[in-house]
Design a protein around this motif. Structure first.
Motif, short mmCIF file in Angstrom:
data_model
loop_
_atom_site.label_atom_id
_atom_site.label_comp_id
_atom_site.label_asym_id
_atom_site.label_seq_id
_atom_site.Cartn_x
_atom_site.Cartn_y
_atom_site.Cartn_z
N UNK A 1 0.87 -1.18 0.00
CA UNK A 1 0.00 0.00 0.00
C UNK A 1 0.90 1.23 0.00
N UNK A 2 0.75 2.03 -1.05
CA UNK A 2 1.56 3.23 -1.24
C UNK A 2 3.06 2.92 -1.16
N UNK A 3 3.45 1.84 -1.81
CA UNK A 3 4.85 1.48 -1.94
C UNK A 3 5.45 0.70 -0.79
N UNK A 4 4.67 0.42 0.25
CA UNK A 4 5.19 -0.32 1.41
C UNK A 4 4.36 -1.58 1.65
N UNK A 5 4.99 -2.66 2.12
CA UNK A 5 4.22 -3.87 2.43
C UNK A 5 3.12 -3.56 3.45
N UNK A 6 1.93 -4.08 3.21
CA UNK A 6 0.81 -3.90 4.13
C UNK A 6 1.09 -4.74 5.37
N UNK A 7 1.20 -4.08 6.52
CA UNK A 7 1.59 -4.78 7.76
C UNK A 7 0.63 -5.90 8.12
N UNK A 8 -0.66 -5.56 8.22
CA UNK A 8 -1.68 -6.56 8.54
C UNK A 8 -2.94 -6.25 7.75
N UNK A 9 -3.77 -7.26 7.58
CA UNK A 9 -5.03 -7.07 6.88
C UNK A 9 -5.65 -8.40 6.52
N UNK A 10 -6.66 -8.32 5.70
CA UNK A 10 -7.37 -9.50 5.20
C UNK A 10 -7.54 -9.33 3.69
N UNK A 11 -7.42 -10.46 2.99
CA UNK A 11 -7.70 -10.49 1.56
C UNK A 11 -8.81 -11.52 1.35
N UNK A 12 -9.73 -11.19 0.46
CA UNK A 12 -10.84 -12.11 0.18
C UNK A 12 -10.96 -12.29 -1.32
N UNK A 13 -11.05 -13.54 -1.75
CA UNK A 13 -11.27 -13.89 -3.15
C UNK A 13 -12.72 -14.34 -3.29
N UNK A 14 -13.47 -13.70 -4.20
CA UNK A 14 -14.88 -14.01 -4.40
C UNK A 14 -15.08 -14.44 -5.84
N UNK A 15 -15.52 -15.68 -6.08
CA UNK A 15 -15.70 -16.16 -7.45
C UNK A 15 -16.60 -15.22 -8.26
N UNK A 16 -16.19 -14.94 -9.47
CA UNK A 16 -16.94 -14.04 -10.35
C UNK A 16 -17.08 -14.71 -11.71
N UNK A 17 -17.44 -15.98 -11.67
CA UNK A 17 -17.45 -16.75 -12.91
C UNK A 17 -18.78 -17.33 -13.25
N UNK A 18 -18.78 -18.62 -13.58
CA UNK A 18 -19.94 -19.34 -14.07
C UNK A 18 -21.10 -19.32 -13.08
#
Length: 148
Positions: free
Chosen positions: A41-58
């Motif tokens: 984020x803004x050129x620096x590793x994001x210290x902590x957080x959550x990432x979510x993958x949501x299917x956008x397919x069939x």
């Protein structure tokens, strides 16, 4: 009339055996894969957080084939193992991270303790109104995100 009862019972038993078979054919089938990478984020590793993958397919019978998957971000890295698996195909991606505001409020636990108020500081374009996506392939995937 009693002579027809066994025939009726056989018919209903046969019908009951067929119903689960019919409903089984509408189950959503999808493949999953492992995904890992980095988030800055803004050129620096994001210290902590959550990432979510949501299917956008069939879409099958009004449902998207697949499931949403979360992973923790720590020191700018995340990993989703194959057992948890991200749905293969196009996925919408949401990234969130919170930080303290310096303000205090009384805890909702009712113990009178004051806790620091946190805020979501990642722009909505990367989470609630995400424009991020990832195309996931079978096997192992590396997907990096550079948020501005």
């Amino acid at each position: 009339m009693d002579g027809m009862r066994p025939t009726s019972l056989c018919f209903f038993a046969l019908l009951l055996m067929l119903v689960p078979g019919c409903s089984g054919s509408s189950e959503l089938k999808f493949s999953t894969a492992s995904v890992g990478g980095s988030v800055s984020f803004r050129g620096k590793p994001l210290e902590t957080g959550k990432i979510r993958f949501i299917p956008d397919g069939e879409v099958i019978d009004g449902k998207v084939a697949g499931k949403a998957v979360f992973a923790d971000i720590k020191d700018g890295k995340y990993s989703v193992p194959a057992e948890q698996g991200v749905t293969v195909g196009k996925n919408r991606v949401e990234i969130k991270s919170y930080r303290g505001t310096g303000k205090k409020m009384v805890s909702s636990a009712g113990d009178g303790e004051k806790i620091e108020v946190e805020e979501q500081f990642i722009p909505a374009d990367y989470n609630s109104k995400s424009t991020l996506s990832a195309q996931i392939q079978e096997g192992e995937n590396t997907v990096d995100f550079e948020l501005k």
